[in-house]
Design a protein around this motif. Structure first.
Motif, PDB file in Angstrom:
ATOM      1  N   TYR A  33       2.572  43.678   6.582  1.00 44.40           N
ATOM      2  CA  TYR A  33       3.975  43.829   6.978  1.00 44.40           C
ATOM      3  C   TYR A  33       4.813  44.328   5.801  1.00 44.40           C
ATOM      4  CZ  TYR A  33       2.282  40.235  10.268  1.00 44.40           C
ATOM      5  OH  TYR A  33       1.559  39.513  11.185  1.00 44.40           O
ATOM      6  N   TYR A  35       8.931  43.984   4.844  1.00 48.05           N
ATOM      7  CA  TYR A  35      10.231  43.421   5.164  1.00 48.05           C
ATOM      8  C   TYR A  35      11.239  43.868   4.124  1.00 48.05           C
ATOM      9  CZ  TYR A  35       7.977  39.953   8.251  1.00 48.05           C
ATOM     10  OH  TYR A  35       7.274  39.330   9.253  1.00 48.05           O
ATOM     11  N   LEU A  43      14.969  37.869   6.367  1.00 49.30           N
ATOM     12  CA  LEU A  43      14.002  38.950   6.210  1.00 49.30           C
ATOM     13  C   LEU A  43      13.928  39.749   7.509  1.00 49.30           C
ATOM     14  CD1 LEU A  43      11.311  36.769   4.476  1.00 49.30           C
ATOM     15  CD2 LEU A  43      12.312  38.821   3.462  1.00 49.30           C
ATOM     16  N   LEU A  45      12.003  42.889   9.562  1.00 48.22           N
ATOM     17  CA  LEU A  45      10.752  43.625   9.605  1.00 48.22           C
ATOM     18  C   LEU A  45      11.019  45.124   9.719  1.00 48.22           C
ATOM     19  CD1 LEU A  45       7.632  43.419   9.761  1.00 48.22           C
ATOM     20  CD2 LEU A  45       7.902  43.291  12.256  1.00 48.22           C
ATOM     21  N   TYR A  48       4.972  47.170  10.614  1.00 44.53           N
ATOM     22  CA  TYR A  48       3.810  46.319  10.439  1.00 44.53           C
ATOM     23  C   TYR A  48       2.560  47.071  10.869  1.00 44.53           C
ATOM     24  CZ  TYR A  48       3.904  45.268  15.480  1.00 44.53           C
ATOM     25  OH  TYR A  48       3.880  45.353  16.845  1.00 44.53           O
ATOM     26  N   ALA A  50      -1.103  45.968  12.500  1.00 39.58           N
ATOM     27  CA  ALA A  50      -1.905  44.871  13.042  1.00 39.58           C
ATOM     28  C   ALA A  50      -3.352  44.951  12.588  1.00 39.58           C
ATOM     29  CB  ALA A  50      -1.827  44.867  14.562  1.00 39.58           C
ATOM     30  N   LYS A  57       6.530  50.113  14.577  1.00 37.41           N
ATOM     31  CA  LYS A  57       7.879  49.895  14.084  1.00 37.41           C
ATOM     32  C   LYS A  57       8.281  48.443  14.263  1.00 37.41           C
ATOM     33  CE  LYS A  57       9.395  54.599  15.128  1.00 37.41           C
ATOM     34  NZ  LYS A  57      10.344  55.445  15.913  1.00 37.41           N
ATOM     35  N   PHE A  90       9.724  43.250   0.564  1.00 31.16           N
ATOM     36  CA  PHE A  90       8.564  42.364   0.477  1.00 31.16           C
ATOM     37  C   PHE A  90       7.453  42.862   1.377  1.00 31.16           C
ATOM     38  CE2 PHE A  90       9.977  38.972  -2.166  1.00 31.16           C
ATOM     39  CZ  PHE A  90      11.343  38.885  -1.970  1.00 31.16           C
ATOM     40  N   THR A  96      -5.103  37.792  11.990  1.00 29.41           N
ATOM     41  CA  THR A  96      -4.818  38.360  13.305  1.00 29.41           C
ATOM     42  C   THR A  96      -5.419  37.477  14.394  1.00 29.41           C
ATOM     43  OG1 THR A  96      -4.836  40.587  12.402  1.00 29.41           O
ATOM     44  CG2 THR A  96      -5.156  40.387  14.767  1.00 29.41           C
ATOM     45  N   ALA A  99      -1.429  32.984  15.711  1.00 25.90           N
ATOM     46  CA  ALA A  99      -0.282  33.005  14.811  1.00 25.90           C
ATOM     47  C   ALA A  99      -0.515  32.070  13.640  1.00 25.90           C
ATOM     48  CB  ALA A  99       0.967  32.590  15.578  1.00 25.90           C
ATOM     49  N   ALA A 102       2.293  34.083   7.115  1.00 30.67           N
ATOM     50  CA  ALA A 102       2.160  35.321   6.367  1.00 30.67           C
ATOM     51  C   ALA A 102       2.268  34.991   4.882  1.00 30.67           C
ATOM     52  CB  ALA A 102       3.251  36.311   6.772  1.00 30.67           C
ATOM     53  N   PHE A 103       1.517  35.729   4.072  1.00 24.49           N
ATOM     54  CA  PHE A 103       1.528  35.557   2.625  1.00 24.49           C
ATOM     55  C   PHE A 103       2.305  36.721   2.027  1.00 24.49           C
ATOM     56  CE2 PHE A 103      -1.591  32.161   2.165  1.00 24.49           C
ATOM     57  CZ  PHE A 103      -2.188  32.177   3.413  1.00 24.49           C
ATOM     58  N   PHE A 104       3.241  36.416   1.145  1.00 24.75           N
ATOM     59  CA  PHE A 104       4.153  37.427   0.621  1.00 24.75           C
ATOM     60  C   PHE A 104       3.827  37.821  -0.812  1.00 24.75           C
ATOM     61  CE2 PHE A 104       7.531  37.928   3.746  1.00 24.75           C
ATOM     62  CZ  PHE A 104       7.278  36.873   4.599  1.00 24.75           C
ATOM     63  N   GLY A 105       4.157  39.086  -1.135  1.00 25.03           N
ATOM     64  CA  GLY A 105       4.130  39.537  -2.505  1.00 25.03           C
ATOM     65  C   GLY A 105       5.393  39.106  -3.237  1.00 25.03           C
TER      66      GLY A 105
ATOM     67  N   TYR B  32       5.264  28.934  17.586  1.00 22.03           N
ATOM     68  CA  TYR B  32       4.781  28.681  16.229  1.00 22.03           C
ATOM     69  C   TYR B  32       5.943  28.836  15.280  1.00 22.03           C
ATOM     70  CZ  TYR B  32       2.049  29.304  11.952  1.00 22.03           C
ATOM     71  OH  TYR B  32       1.526  29.186  10.698  1.00 22.03           O
ATOM     72  N   TYR B  36       9.367  28.327   4.843  1.00 25.17           N
ATOM     73  CA  TYR B  36       9.056  28.970   3.578  1.00 25.17           C
ATOM     74  C   TYR B  36      10.038  28.505   2.514  1.00 25.17           C
ATOM     75  CZ  TYR B  36       5.897  32.457   5.625  1.00 25.17           C
ATOM     76  OH  TYR B  36       4.858  33.097   6.254  1.00 25.17           O
ATOM     77  N   PRO B  44       8.711  34.661  -0.739  1.00 25.96           N
ATOM     78  CA  PRO B  44       8.637  33.396  -0.002  1.00 25.96           C
ATOM     79  C   PRO B  44       7.238  32.782  -0.083  1.00 25.96           C
ATOM     80  CG  PRO B  44       9.736  35.077   1.293  1.00 25.96           C
ATOM     81  CD  PRO B  44       9.154  35.769   0.110  1.00 25.96           C
ATOM     82  N   ARG B  51       3.053  23.960  15.449  1.00 26.00           N
ATOM     83  CA  ARG B  51       2.912  24.648  16.732  1.00 26.00           C
ATOM     84  C   ARG B  51       3.678  23.882  17.793  1.00 26.00           C
ATOM     85  NH1 ARG B  51      -0.441  28.659  15.579  1.00 26.00           N
ATOM     86  NH2 ARG B  51      -1.867  28.318  13.850  1.00 26.00           N
ATOM     87  N   TYR B  97       2.411  39.287  16.048  1.00 24.08           N
ATOM     88  CA  TYR B  97       2.562  39.958  14.761  1.00 24.08           C
ATOM     89  C   TYR B  97       3.977  39.910  14.225  1.00 24.08           C
ATOM     90  CZ  TYR B  97      -1.840  41.747  16.424  1.00 24.08           C
ATOM     91  OH  TYR B  97      -3.102  41.847  16.912  1.00 24.08           O
ATOM     92  N   TYR B  99       7.627  37.877  13.269  1.00 25.35           N
ATOM     93  CA  TYR B  99       8.341  36.647  12.996  1.00 25.35           C
ATOM     94  C   TYR B  99       9.823  36.958  12.843  1.00 25.35           C
ATOM     95  CZ  TYR B  99       3.752  34.736  12.084  1.00 25.35           C
ATOM     96  OH  TYR B  99       2.450  34.337  12.216  1.00 25.35           O
ATOM     97  N   PHE B 101      13.129  35.510  10.940  1.00 23.96           N
ATOM     98  CA  PHE B 101      13.474  34.604   9.855  1.00 23.96           C
ATOM     99  C   PHE B 101      14.949  34.235   9.922  1.00 23.96           C
ATOM    100  CE2 PHE B 101       9.709  34.680   7.175  1.00 23.96           C
ATOM    101  CZ  PHE B 101       9.038  35.767   7.674  1.00 23.96           C
TER     102      PHE B 101
END
Lengths: 113, 111
Positions: A33, A35, A43, A45, A48, A50, A57, A90, A96, A99, A102-105, B32, B36, B44, B51, B97, B99, B101
Protein backbone atom coordinates in the motif's frame (compact mmCIF):
# COMPACT_ATOMS: atom_id res chain seq x y z
CA UNK A 1 14.92 -7.95 10.03
CA UNK A 2 14.27 -4.78 8.00
CA UNK A 3 10.47 -5.06 7.51
CA UNK A 4 9.34 -2.25 5.20
CA UNK A 5 12.03 0.06 3.85
CA UNK A 6 11.31 3.36 2.13
CA UNK A 7 13.68 5.67 0.28
CA UNK A 8 14.32 8.54 0.38
CA UNK A 9 13.43 9.75 3.89
CA UNK A 10 13.27 13.40 2.86
CA UNK A 11 12.84 15.12 -0.50
CA UNK A 12 12.25 18.65 -1.75
CA UNK A 13 10.89 19.08 -5.27
CA UNK A 14 10.08 22.05 -7.41
CA UNK A 15 6.61 22.24 -8.90
CA UNK A 16 6.50 20.21 -12.10
CA UNK A 17 9.42 17.95 -11.24
CA UNK A 18 9.00 14.19 -11.17
CA UNK A 19 10.27 11.59 -8.76
CA UNK A 20 9.76 8.03 -7.64
CA UNK A 21 9.41 6.88 -4.05
CA UNK A 22 10.78 3.41 -3.48
CA UNK A 23 9.45 0.77 -1.11
CA UNK A 24 10.60 -2.77 -0.41
CA UNK A 25 9.42 -5.37 2.11
CA UNK A 26 11.13 -8.57 3.20
CA UNK A 27 8.17 -10.27 4.90
CA UNK A 28 6.93 -12.13 1.82
CA UNK A 29 3.64 -10.20 1.94
CA UNK A 30 1.36 -10.23 -1.06
CA UNK A 31 -0.35 -6.89 -0.40
CA UNK A 32 1.37 -3.51 -0.48
CA UNK A 33 0.00 0.00 0.00
CA UNK A 34 0.88 3.65 -0.40
CA UNK A 35 -0.67 6.18 2.00
CA UNK A 36 -0.28 9.88 2.51
CA UNK A 37 -0.55 11.56 5.88
CA UNK A 38 -1.50 15.21 6.22
CA UNK A 39 -1.92 17.27 9.41
CA UNK A 40 -5.33 16.80 10.99
CA UNK A 41 -6.24 13.97 8.67
CA UNK A 42 -5.99 10.23 8.92
CA UNK A 43 -3.86 8.14 6.61
CA UNK A 44 -5.39 8.16 3.16
CA UNK A 45 -4.87 5.36 0.69
CA UNK A 46 -3.36 6.40 -2.64
CA UNK A 47 -2.90 3.04 -4.36
CA UNK A 48 -2.61 -0.55 -3.33
CA UNK A 49 -1.45 -3.82 -4.84
CA UNK A 50 -3.22 -6.96 -3.70
CA UNK A 51 -0.62 -9.19 -5.31
CA UNK A 52 2.30 -9.06 -7.69
CA UNK A 53 1.12 -7.83 -11.08
CA UNK A 54 -2.01 -6.02 -9.84
CA UNK A 55 -2.58 -2.44 -8.71
CA UNK A 56 -5.74 -0.55 -7.81
CA UNK A 57 -6.70 3.00 -6.98
CA UNK A 58 -7.36 4.01 -3.43
CA UNK A 59 -9.04 7.10 -2.06
CA UNK A 60 -6.71 9.78 -3.49
CA UNK A 61 -4.95 8.44 -6.63
CA UNK A 62 -4.93 11.60 -8.78
CA UNK A 63 -1.43 12.79 -9.65
CA UNK A 64 0.22 9.47 -8.80
CA UNK A 65 1.18 6.26 -10.53
CA UNK A 66 2.47 3.02 -9.07
CA UNK A 67 4.44 -0.01 -10.16
CA UNK A 68 4.52 -3.38 -8.45
CA UNK A 69 7.94 -4.33 -9.72
CA UNK A 70 7.98 -7.74 -8.04
CA UNK A 71 6.65 -9.23 -4.83
CA UNK A 72 9.07 -7.20 -2.70
CA UNK A 73 8.91 -3.79 -4.33
CA UNK A 74 6.13 -1.24 -4.85
CA UNK A 75 7.04 2.22 -6.12
CA UNK A 76 5.05 5.46 -6.20
CA UNK A 77 5.68 8.01 -8.93
CA UNK A 78 4.80 11.68 -9.07
CA UNK A 79 4.95 12.68 -12.73
CA UNK A 80 4.52 16.43 -12.21
CA UNK A 81 4.70 17.40 -8.57
CA UNK A 82 2.31 19.99 -7.18
CA UNK A 83 2.38 21.84 -3.83
CA UNK A 84 -0.78 19.93 -2.85
CA UNK A 85 1.33 16.78 -2.86
CA UNK A 86 3.43 18.05 0.02
CA UNK A 87 2.87 15.35 2.61
CA UNK A 88 4.40 12.42 4.45
CA UNK A 89 4.14 9.23 2.43
CA UNK A 90 4.00 5.80 3.98
CA UNK A 91 4.39 2.45 2.32
CA UNK A 92 2.88 -0.58 4.02
CA UNK A 93 2.58 -4.29 3.42
CA UNK A 94 0.34 -7.05 4.72
CA UNK A 95 -0.89 -10.59 4.28
CA UNK A 96 -3.69 -11.41 1.86
CA UNK A 97 -6.90 -13.31 2.39
CA UNK A 98 -7.75 -12.65 6.01
CA UNK A 99 -7.74 -9.11 7.32
CA UNK A 100 -4.61 -8.59 9.36
CA UNK A 101 -2.51 -5.65 10.38
CA UNK A 102 -0.46 -3.70 7.88
CA UNK A 103 3.23 -3.08 8.57
CA UNK A 104 4.48 0.42 7.82
CA UNK A 105 7.76 1.90 6.68
CA UNK A 106 9.34 4.94 8.32
CA UNK A 107 7.87 7.40 5.83
CA UNK A 108 9.09 9.89 3.22
CA UNK A 109 8.62 13.56 3.98
CA UNK A 110 8.05 15.29 0.65
CA UNK A 111 7.91 19.04 0.18
CA UNK A 112 6.91 20.56 -3.16
CA UNK A 113 7.81 24.23 -3.55
CA UNK B 1 -19.23 8.34 3.48
CA UNK B 2 -17.96 5.84 5.99
CA UNK B 3 -15.51 7.23 8.47
CA UNK B 4 -13.53 6.47 11.59
CA UNK B 5 -13.10 9.22 14.14
CA UNK B 6 -11.74 9.90 17.61
CA UNK B 7 -13.47 11.77 20.42
CA UNK B 8 -10.39 13.46 21.93
CA UNK B 9 -7.57 14.95 19.87
CA UNK B 10 -5.22 15.25 22.88
CA UNK B 11 -5.14 13.28 26.09
CA UNK B 12 -2.84 14.14 29.00
CA UNK B 13 -2.35 11.58 31.75
CA UNK B 14 -0.13 11.31 34.78
CA UNK B 15 2.63 8.71 34.64
CA UNK B 16 1.38 5.53 36.27
CA UNK B 17 -2.28 6.24 35.62
CA UNK B 18 -4.39 4.32 33.14
CA UNK B 19 -5.17 5.86 29.73
CA UNK B 20 -8.30 5.38 27.69
CA UNK B 21 -8.42 6.43 24.05
CA UNK B 22 -11.75 6.26 22.27
CA UNK B 23 -12.80 5.78 18.67
CA UNK B 24 -16.15 5.78 16.90
CA UNK B 25 -16.69 3.97 13.65
CA UNK B 26 -19.59 4.23 11.26
CA UNK B 27 -19.38 1.18 9.00
CA UNK B 28 -21.44 -1.51 10.68
CA UNK B 29 -20.09 -4.03 8.16
CA UNK B 30 -16.50 -3.60 9.37
CA UNK B 31 -15.29 -6.79 10.99
CA UNK B 32 -11.70 -6.04 11.93
CA UNK B 33 -10.18 -3.18 13.89
CA UNK B 34 -6.63 -2.17 14.69
CA UNK B 35 -4.91 0.26 17.01
CA UNK B 36 -1.64 1.80 15.88
CA UNK B 37 0.91 3.89 17.77
CA UNK B 38 2.90 6.53 15.90
CA UNK B 39 5.90 8.21 17.49
CA UNK B 40 7.21 11.46 16.11
CA UNK B 41 9.03 10.99 12.82
CA UNK B 42 8.20 7.30 12.58
CA UNK B 43 5.69 5.10 10.83
CA UNK B 44 2.65 3.67 12.60
CA UNK B 45 3.32 0.56 14.69
CA UNK B 46 0.76 -2.14 15.33
CA UNK B 47 -0.40 -2.35 18.95
CA UNK B 48 -3.39 -4.65 19.07
CA UNK B 49 -6.30 -5.77 16.94
CA UNK B 50 -9.76 -7.20 17.46
CA UNK B 51 -12.28 -8.96 15.27
CA UNK B 52 -15.98 -8.28 15.40
CA UNK B 53 -16.77 -11.65 16.96
CA UNK B 54 -15.00 -10.47 20.14
CA UNK B 55 -15.76 -7.63 22.54
CA UNK B 56 -12.46 -7.57 24.41
CA UNK B 57 -8.86 -8.46 23.75
CA UNK B 58 -5.86 -8.04 26.00
CA UNK B 59 -2.20 -7.60 25.27
CA UNK B 60 0.74 -6.54 27.35
CA UNK B 61 -0.54 -3.48 29.30
CA UNK B 62 -3.10 -2.79 26.57
CA UNK B 63 -6.72 -3.80 26.22
CA UNK B 64 -9.06 -3.11 23.33
CA UNK B 65 -12.80 -3.06 23.86
CA UNK B 66 -15.33 -3.24 21.05
CA UNK B 67 -18.96 -2.26 21.46
CA UNK B 68 -20.72 -3.11 18.23
CA UNK B 69 -24.08 -1.86 19.49
CA UNK B 70 -22.87 1.74 19.58
CA UNK B 71 -20.00 1.25 17.11
CA UNK B 72 -17.34 2.24 19.59
CA UNK B 73 -13.78 1.10 20.08
CA UNK B 74 -11.44 1.95 22.92
CA UNK B 75 -7.80 1.37 23.79
CA UNK B 76 -6.86 1.11 27.43
CA UNK B 77 -3.23 1.44 28.47
CA UNK B 78 -2.43 0.35 32.00
CA UNK B 79 0.17 2.14 34.12
CA UNK B 80 1.00 4.67 31.41
CA UNK B 81 4.72 5.31 30.94
CA UNK B 82 6.64 8.17 29.29
CA UNK B 83 7.39 5.84 26.36
CA UNK B 84 3.67 5.65 25.67
CA UNK B 85 3.64 9.28 24.54
CA UNK B 86 2.65 9.18 20.89
CA UNK B 87 -0.28 9.56 18.52
CA UNK B 88 -2.69 6.64 18.54
CA UNK B 89 -4.83 5.74 15.53
CA UNK B 90 -7.71 3.38 15.22
CA UNK B 91 -8.44 1.77 11.87
CA UNK B 92 -11.34 -0.25 10.58
CA UNK B 93 -11.31 -2.77 7.82
CA UNK B 94 -13.51 -1.62 4.96
CA UNK B 95 -12.76 -4.57 2.70
CA UNK B 96 -9.95 -7.08 2.67
CA UNK B 97 -7.35 -4.67 1.28
CA UNK B 98 -8.58 -1.36 2.54
CA UNK B 99 -8.47 0.29 5.92
CA UNK B 100 -9.94 3.59 7.06
CA UNK B 101 -7.85 5.41 9.63
CA UNK B 102 -8.97 7.91 12.22
CA UNK B 103 -7.23 11.27 12.57
CA UNK B 104 -5.43 10.20 15.74
CA UNK B 105 -5.27 11.12 19.42
CA UNK B 106 -2.10 12.51 20.90
CA UNK B 107 -1.28 10.97 24.27
CA UNK B 108 0.93 13.05 26.56
CA UNK B 109 2.33 11.42 29.66
CA UNK B 110 3.06 13.85 32.47
CA UNK B 111 5.91 13.08 34.86
Amino acid sequence: NAGVTQTPKFQVLKTGQSMTLQCAQDMNHNSMYWYRQDPGMGLRLIYYSASEGTTDKGEVPNGYNVSRLNKREFSLRLESAAPSQTSVYFCASGKTGVATEAFFGQGTRLTVV
Amino acid sequence: GESVGLHLPTLSVQEGDNSIINCAYSNSASDYFIWYKQESGKGPQFIIDIRSNMDKRQGQRVTVLLNKTVKHLSLQIAATQPGDSAVYFCAENAGTYKYIFGTGTRLKVLA
